[in-house]
Design a protein around this motif. Sequence first.
Motif, PDB file in Angstrom:
ATOM      1  N   LYS A  29       0.814  -1.215   0.000  1.00 14.00           N
ATOM      2  CA  LYS A  29       0.000   0.000   0.000  1.00 14.00           C
ATOM      3  C   LYS A  29       0.849   1.266   0.000  1.00 14.00           C
ATOM      4  N   ALA A  30       2.153   1.130   0.253  1.00 17.53           N
ATOM      5  CA  ALA A  30       3.026   2.305   0.322  1.00 17.53           C
ATOM      6  C   ALA A  30       3.093   2.983  -1.046  1.00 17.53           C
ATOM      7  N   PRO A  31       2.722   4.247  -1.115  1.00 17.49           N
ATOM      8  CA  PRO A  31       2.748   4.948  -2.395  1.00 17.49           C
ATOM      9  C   PRO A  31       4.181   5.137  -2.891  1.00 17.49           C
ATOM     10  N   GLY A  32       4.352   4.990  -4.178  1.00 18.57           N
ATOM     11  CA  GLY A  32       5.659   5.231  -4.782  1.00 18.57           C
ATOM     12  C   GLY A  32       6.633   4.078  -4.704  1.00 18.57           C
ATOM     13  N   GLU A  33       6.299   3.050  -3.978  1.00 17.87           N
ATOM     14  CA  GLU A  33       7.177   1.887  -3.875  1.00 17.87           C
ATOM     15  C   GLU A  33       6.784   0.879  -4.947  1.00 17.87           C
ATOM     16  N   ALA A  34       7.701   0.616  -5.859  1.00 16.55           N
ATOM     17  CA  ALA A  34       7.408  -0.306  -6.957  1.00 16.55           C
ATOM     18  C   ALA A  34       7.766  -1.740  -6.611  1.00 16.55           C
ATOM     19  N   GLU A  35       8.544  -1.923  -5.544  1.00 16.14           N
ATOM     20  CA  GLU A  35       9.021  -3.257  -5.223  1.00 16.14           C
ATOM     21  C   GLU A  35       9.002  -3.496  -3.724  1.00 16.14           C
ATOM     22  N   VAL A  36       8.692  -4.723  -3.360  1.00 17.04           N
ATOM     23  CA  VAL A  36       8.770  -5.152  -1.968  1.00 17.04           C
ATOM     24  C   VAL A  36      10.060  -5.936  -1.820  1.00 17.04           C
ATOM     25  N   THR A  37      10.859  -5.575  -0.831  1.00 12.55           N
ATOM     26  CA  THR A  37      12.139  -6.232  -0.590  1.00 12.55           C
ATOM     27  C   THR A  37      12.084  -6.967   0.735  1.00 12.55           C
ATOM     28  N   VAL A  38      12.622  -8.180   0.731  1.00  9.96           N
ATOM     29  CA  VAL A  38      12.710  -8.991   1.932  1.00  9.96           C
ATOM     30  C   VAL A  38      14.176  -9.147   2.297  1.00  9.96           C
ATOM     31  N   ASP A  39      14.513  -8.854   3.541  1.00 15.38           N
ATOM     32  CA  ASP A  39      15.871  -9.035   4.051  1.00 15.38           C
ATOM     33  C   ASP A  39      15.945 -10.411   4.707  1.00 15.38           C
ATOM     34  N   ALA A  40      16.758 -11.284   4.122  1.00 16.25           N
ATOM     35  CA  ALA A  40      16.878 -12.655   4.633  1.00 16.25           C
ATOM     36  C   ALA A  40      18.149 -12.862   5.454  1.00 16.25           C
ATOM     37  N   SER A  41      18.839 -11.792   5.805  1.00 17.49           N
ATOM     38  CA  SER A  41      20.128 -11.922   6.489  1.00 17.49           C
ATOM     39  C   SER A  41      20.019 -12.583   7.857  1.00 17.49           C
ATOM     40  N   GLY A  42      18.870 -12.485   8.506  1.00 13.07           N
ATOM     41  CA  GLY A  42      18.706 -13.082   9.832  1.00 13.07           C
ATOM     42  C   GLY A  42      18.309 -14.548   9.816  1.00 13.07           C
ATOM     43  N   LEU A  43      18.028 -15.077   8.636  1.00 20.13           N
ATOM     44  CA  LEU A  43      17.590 -16.463   8.512  1.00 20.13           C
ATOM     45  C   LEU A  43      18.740 -17.412   8.831  1.00 20.13           C
ATOM     46  N   GLN A  44      18.559 -18.240   9.850  1.00 22.51           N
ATOM     47  CA  GLN A  44      19.627 -19.134  10.300  1.00 22.51           C
ATOM     48  C   GLN A  44      19.308 -20.600  10.095  1.00 22.51           C
ATOM     49  N   ARG A  45      18.058 -20.978  10.291  1.00 21.65           N
ATOM     50  CA  ARG A  45      17.670 -22.381  10.132  1.00 21.65           C
ATOM     51  C   ARG A  45      16.408 -22.429   9.278  1.00 21.65           C
ATOM     52  N   PHE A  46      16.451 -23.252   8.225  1.00 22.69           N
ATOM     53  CA  PHE A  46      15.323 -23.295   7.296  1.00 22.69           C
ATOM     54  C   PHE A  46      15.361 -24.591   6.510  1.00 22.69           C
ATOM     55  N   ASP A  47      14.233 -24.855   5.840  1.00 24.56           N
ATOM     56  CA  ASP A  47      14.148 -25.958   4.898  1.00 24.56           C
ATOM     57  C   ASP A  47      13.428 -25.423   3.663  1.00 24.56           C
TER      58      ASP A  47
END
Length: 99
Positions: A29-47
């Motif tokens: 919903k943020a005006p003017g933002e064309a892209e959503v960015t996800v920061d994955a730097s904190g991800l330590q354990r995943f599958d």
Amino acid sequence: MLILPAIITSREARDTQRMLAQALQQEAKAPGEAEVTVDASGLQRFDSSALAVLLECQRLAKAWGKGFTVRHAPAKLADLARLYGVDVLLMPEAEPAAA
């Protein structure tokens, strides 16, 4: 920017997806933002569930007319995305440079 939690396995995937979908809706919903960015730097354990969560977020962002990218992905997550062939969808900066 959305920030991933430290752990995303099949056990946490549903709750993580729900949390990210709510945050993503606010980002979209943020005006003017064309892209959503996800920061994955904190991800330590995943599958592979982490990839499913990210792909659903990407789908939602696209439905709301926004681009989607994952930044600072741990090497193992990038490798897993490459193995499943979804790296170009989620992590465009991880694409190899043209020779």
